[in-house]
Design a protein around this motif. Structure first.
Motif, mmCIF file in Angstrom:
data_model
loop_
_atom_site.group_PDB
_atom_site.id
_atom_site.type_symbol
_atom_site.label_atom_id
_atom_site.label_comp_id
_atom_site.label_asym_id
_atom_site.label_seq_id
_atom_site.Cartn_x
_atom_site.Cartn_y
_atom_site.Cartn_z
ATOM 1 N N MET A 257 0.753 -1.303 0.032
ATOM 2 C CA MET A 257 -0.007 -0.113 -0.052
ATOM 3 C C MET A 257 1.010 1.495 -0.057
ATOM 4 N N SER A 258 0.714 2.314 -0.868
ATOM 5 C CA SER A 258 1.590 3.299 -0.915
ATOM 6 C C SER A 258 1.036 4.391 -0.200
ATOM 7 N N THR A 259 1.952 5.344 0.233
ATOM 8 C CA THR A 259 1.500 6.364 1.285
ATOM 9 C C THR A 259 1.308 7.725 0.359
ATOM 10 N N LEU A 260 0.350 8.432 0.855
ATOM 11 C CA LEU A 260 0.129 9.833 0.227
ATOM 12 C C LEU A 260 -0.583 10.652 1.263
ATOM 13 N N ASP B 205 8.732 -3.717 -16.037
ATOM 14 C CA ASP B 205 7.691 -4.502 -15.325
ATOM 15 C C ASP B 205 6.627 -4.912 -16.654
ATOM 16 N N PRO B 206 6.612 -5.968 -16.820
ATOM 17 C CA PRO B 206 5.532 -6.480 -17.834
ATOM 18 C C PRO B 206 3.972 -5.892 -17.425
ATOM 19 N N LEU B 207 3.830 -5.925 -16.314
ATOM 20 C CA LEU B 207 2.370 -5.344 -15.902
ATOM 21 C C LEU B 207 2.324 -3.903 -16.498
ATOM 22 N N LEU B 208 3.148 -3.130 -15.871
ATOM 23 C CA LEU B 208 3.191 -1.713 -16.317
ATOM 24 C C LEU B 208 3.173 -1.352 -17.893
ATOM 25 N N ARG B 209 3.926 -2.098 -18.381
ATOM 26 C CA ARG B 209 4.014 -2.046 -19.662
ATOM 27 C C ARG B 209 2.724 -2.396 -20.502
ATOM 28 N N LYS C 72 1.462 -1.433 -6.087
ATOM 29 C CA LYS C 72 2.842 -1.760 -6.472
ATOM 30 C C LYS C 72 4.016 -0.837 -6.049
ATOM 31 N N MET C 73 3.667 0.264 -5.797
ATOM 32 C CA MET C 73 4.808 1.346 -5.887
ATOM 33 C C MET C 73 4.942 1.799 -4.255
ATOM 34 N N VAL D 281 5.854 -7.173 -8.189
ATOM 35 C CA VAL D 281 6.872 -6.030 -8.572
ATOM 36 C C VAL D 281 7.367 -5.617 -7.753
ATOM 37 N N ASP D 282 8.972 -5.761 -7.834
ATOM 38 C CA ASP D 282 10.097 -5.107 -7.011
ATOM 39 C C ASP D 282 10.522 -3.640 -7.630
#
Ligand SMILES: [Fe+2]
Ligand SMILES: [Fe+2]
Length: 353
Positions: free
Chosen positions: A1-4, A211-215, A159-160, A56-57
């Protein structure tokens, strides 16, 4: 989970414009009709069509990207390390990789916020355009943009490591677009400038990410965005045919201002302070290297040929041509407007006519 951390969750601006019914249901605009048919067939689903189980790393992928492309992690900001008394002189490779990952987070965050702006602009067009086939098409764009917001948010969230707030120059442009009562300026600002920039920025990310997912996600988004730009060009070509010289001049100036705002956006102002470097230091110290300029200019590679196509470049003795020349982006006037993967190499070796 990314922070914002948002200062506030809701942000309102007052807009006033004419919403239009049309009782003419005939569809005589062939280009818009074909685009609408294409849009209905090309719908995809963020939940089903992307493999969200892909691990995704971001740090490992960034190191791999630097190794495989030969472009050092943290480019173009990394040029700051080379200046005398640089505040980042002692950063090691791990620090630059972390910086590059967060730099990617800022880009993805601006994509996310820009997509929300596009969502609002597209819904505005549904109400404001006088042609039924343009209302139909704009309605499909509303769905597309909602899907793009969903996709970028999910990627950042799952992922980020971080999501950053909207860049103030992007926010200024979106506010200006939404406030303007003239619907053709919404088209010009959103469909030509912001989406043109998005086509180039997405193409660059697709050309570099490992990253194949992002692509795959960007590939889907790009296919939609290419239609959105085409929608803008088709619509504006018709409107501009009836414009006076004064009205046309106003559009030239609007396009120039929008591009200037978007160029300032590329300074990455959201990022540096969280790495202990003030934006003043960056602007004062960062030398405009050839590679860095090429990187910034590449972002305008889709906007310039479309302005040319619309006649904006050459009206009034080439006023906009001169301004784009000063900005260093005129070499793209003959560039392809197709969707493609863009690389730094293609920026450094300018596109041929
Ligand atoms: Fe979009
Ligand atoms: Fe779009």
């Amino acid at each position: 989970m990314s922070t914002l951390v948002y200062e506030k969750h809701l942000d309102d601006i007052r807009v006033e414009f004419d919403a239009l019914y049309t009782w003419d249901y005939e569809r005589s605009r062939d280009g818009l009709n074909r685009l609408y048919e294409k849009a209905k067939r090309a719908q995809w689903n963020v939940s089903d069509d992307l493999d969200w189980s892909t691990p995704v790393d971001p740090w490992r992928l960034m190191a791999l990207q630097a190794e495989e492309t030969g472009v050092p992690a943290g480019f173009p900001g990394r040029a700051l390390a080379e200046v005398p008394n640089s505040p980042v002189a002692d950063w090691d490779e791990d620090r630059w990789i972390d910086f590059a990952v967060h730099s990617q987070c800022t880009s993805l965050s601006q994509f996310l916020h820009g997509e929300q702006g596009a969502l609002l602009c597209a819904s505005r067009l549904v109400e404001a355009v006088p042609w039924m086939e343009a209302k139909y098409y704009a309605a499909t764009q509303v769905v597309d943009e909602a899907r793009h917001v969903e996709a970028f948010h999910r990627y950042l969230d799952e992922k980020m490591p971080a999501t950053y707030p909207i860049n103030e120059n992007l926010k200024t442009l979106l506010d200006d677009l939404l406030r303007d009562p003239q619907w053709d300026l919404v088209y010009l600002g959103m469909q030509v400038v912001v989406e043109g920039l998005a086509l180039a920025a997405f193409g660059m990310m697709m050309g570099t990410t490992r990253d194949p997912l992002l692509r795959q996600m960007i590939r889907y988004v790009l296919a939609d965005e290419a239609r959105h730009v085409a929608f803008g060009i088709l619509s504006l070509e018709e409107v501009y045919g009836d414009f006076s010289s004064t009205e046309f001049r106003e559009r030239q100036e609007f396009a120039y201002e929008a591009c200037r705002l978007m160029r300032r956006r590329t300074f990455n102002a959201e990022l540096w302070p969280s790495f202990g470097v003030s934006n003043e230091e960056v602007e004062a110290l960062l030398p405009p290297t050839r590679g860095q300029q090429a990187f910034q200019h590449l972002l305008f590679s889709k906007i310039v040929p479309n302005c040319k196509k619309l006649g904006l470049l050459d009206h009034r003795d080439g006023w906009l041509r001169e301004r784009f020349g000063e900005m260093g982006i005129l070499q793209y006037e003959h560039a392809s407007t197709e969707v493609e993967e863009l690389t730094i190499d293609s920026a450094i070796d300018p596109v041929e006519a």
